[in-house]
Design an enzyme around this catalytic site. Structure first.
Site: not given
Length: 503
Positions: A79, A154, A178
């Site tokens: 990420k 997210s 997330s």
């Protein structure tokens, strides 16, 4: 020959160890998969130029007889909230476009040391602010189950990369759900470890008292294998726990083969009524509970009266901490700078932040600054912290009666791109079941629970355990996964109609 990209991380690791597959072959297969489908999915913001070189070095070391970790040679997506020295680290924001970090995040350096092969950096909501990955400055990620739908946020990029077979494993971060909410809508597995159980050093901070790095995978065992690599004490992180952690992979193996569910006390929260959830989500959740009960689990209704205030408290605490953490992006030290001829430092700073931050980031900075301002601190931020304490007490009371708490991982299946982008309140409510774990610092796991009747999209079931009892979640998660996969006749992702499996 079996499609390498369809192998679980554990199965791929076994193939690599036996010499049946080389790391170069595995890495090339995943890079080819990215080239083939990521134009539609947009899971990656940057694909590594060095992945094949790293893989070749792992193959060389294996041939030389070097001692290698269990996941050596397995590809990994990262990420973009986690800084890396060899790839840009933008946190999904224009203000950090092209930024190269002088150091790796601890979890990245541990993954490298264990021999995992970084494939690239995955898309995300800007500075991890969002539940749909639509707030990325670089465009939205699409859900592999339906390319017109959101992949969660997210960390939608990491979840979609794993769901679309672009990577067997990914790293994510979870501030209010997330990792777990994207897992819910993509049919993957996501784990939020106990706060402090995995280092946050090198994770670009959103809300420091809530952020937690964790694994994204297609199976519970794979998550445990990655958790074993990235977990443990880190002297660079002042919030890192000094605990000696058990092997989470071993816990998952125990859950898959043992009689873990017999006598397990599973709490269901009275204050989370079915009326607040999409019918298909509630149906899949109840079916999963029934399957557990059929194998000896005891379903216990518990009370958590302050959970309903979790979203309100979270959206005071998070913006307050975010407004402080994001103050460092001031055009002076690093990142974007917008020049203002004849302007002062303050003029340049204002112009840079206006151009570099997206609307959602600006919204939360304004909310947070207001909540921390003189005259309002006690009324807003202070009150939210008191609610946080009450939620922590709800957890403590509940865990006196039950071993784990079960909830749907999110209220709905994946909604259409653009459907909620202009309605912040509806977007924020996506995290109603995941937020309390971050406020309390307890671990949570989301595993696939089935498909919703009305739209055929994935649904997740979330389990929560007391702080430091992450291994318990792996045992329970693997046991439930085993039961449900048997019920479906194979992994849920095999039924994805677009990129994952059957058409």
């Amino acid at each position: 020959m079996t499609d390498i990209t369809r192998l679980s991380a554990a199965d791929l690791a076994a193939e690599l160890s036996s010499g049946t597959v080389s790391s170069v072959e595995a890495t090339r297969a995943h890079l080819d998969r990215i080239a083939a489908v990521d134009g539609d999915v947009h899971a990656f913001l940057h694909v590594s130029d060095h992945a094949l070189d790293v893989a070749a070095e792992i193959d060389r070391r294996r041939s030389a007889g070097d001692a290698l970790g269990p996941l050596a040679g397995v590809p990994l997506a990262i990420k973009d909230v986690l800084v890396t020295t060899d790839m840009p680290s933008t946190s999904g924001s224009r203000i950090l476009e092209g930024y190269m970090s002088p150091f790796d995040a601890t979890v990245v350096s541990r993954a490298r040391a264990a021999g995992l092969v970084p494939l690239g950096k995955t898309n995300m909501d800007e500075f991890a602010m969002g539940s749909s990955t639509e707030h990325s400055a670089y465009g939205p990620t699409h859900n592999p189950w339906d390319l017109e739908r959101i992949p969660g946020g997210s960390g939608g990029g990491s979840a979609s990369a794993v769901a679309a077979f672009e990577a067997p494993l990914a790293l994510g971060s979870d501030t209010g759900g997330s990792i777990r909410q994207p897992a819910h809508v993509t049919g993957t597995v996501g784990v939020k470890p106990t706060y402090g159980g995995v280092s946050r050093y090198g994770a670009i901070a959103l809300a420091s008292s809530l952020d937690q790095v964790g694994p994204v995978s297609r199976t519970v065992l794979d998550a445990g294998l990655l958790h074993d690599v990235i977990g443990g004490h880190d002297a660079n992180d002042s919030t890192s726990l000094a605990d000696a952690w058990p092997s989470f992979a071993d816990a998952a193996r125990e859950g898959a083969r043992g009689d873990v569910l017999r006598g397990l006390r599973v709490g269901v929260i009275r204050e989370l009524p079915d009326s607040g959830f999409q019918p298909g989500v509630s149906t899949a959740f109840r079916a999963a509970l029934a399957a557990m009960e059929a194998r000896g689990a005891e379903i216990v209704e518990i009370s958590a009266p302050h959970f309903e205030y979790g979203v309100a408290a979270y959206y005071l605490i998070l913006p307050a901490e975010a407004s402080s953490n994001l103050a460092k992006f001031d055009s002076v030290r690093f990142g974007m700078r917008v020049n203002v001829p004849g302007g002062t430092v303050e003029d340049v700073m204002a112009a840079t932040r206006d151009a570099g931050f997206g609307d959602e980031v600006k919204r939360r900075i304004i909310l947070g600054t207001y909540a921390l301002s003189a005259g309002y601190y006690d009324a807003y931020y202070g009150s939210a912290q008191k609610v946080r304490t009450l939620i922590q007490r709800d957890f403590a009371s509940a865990f006196e009666r039950v071993d784990v708490i079960a909830t749907p991982s999110a209220p709905t299946t994946a909604f259409k791109l653009g459907e909620k982008i202009d309605d912040p309140l509806q977007m924020y409510l996506n995290d109603v079941t995941t937020i309390p774990a971050n406020l309390a610092g307890v671990p949570g796991i989301s595993i696939p629970a089935g498909l919703a009747d009305e739209d055929g999209l994935p649904v997740g079931i979330q389990f929560l355990a007391p702080a430091r009892e992450d291994a318990r979640l792996y045992r329970v998660g693997a046991a439930v996964e085993s039961v449900l996969v048997d019920t479906w006749g194979g992994p849920l992702l095999d039924r994805a109609p677009v990129l994952g499996g059957a058409r």
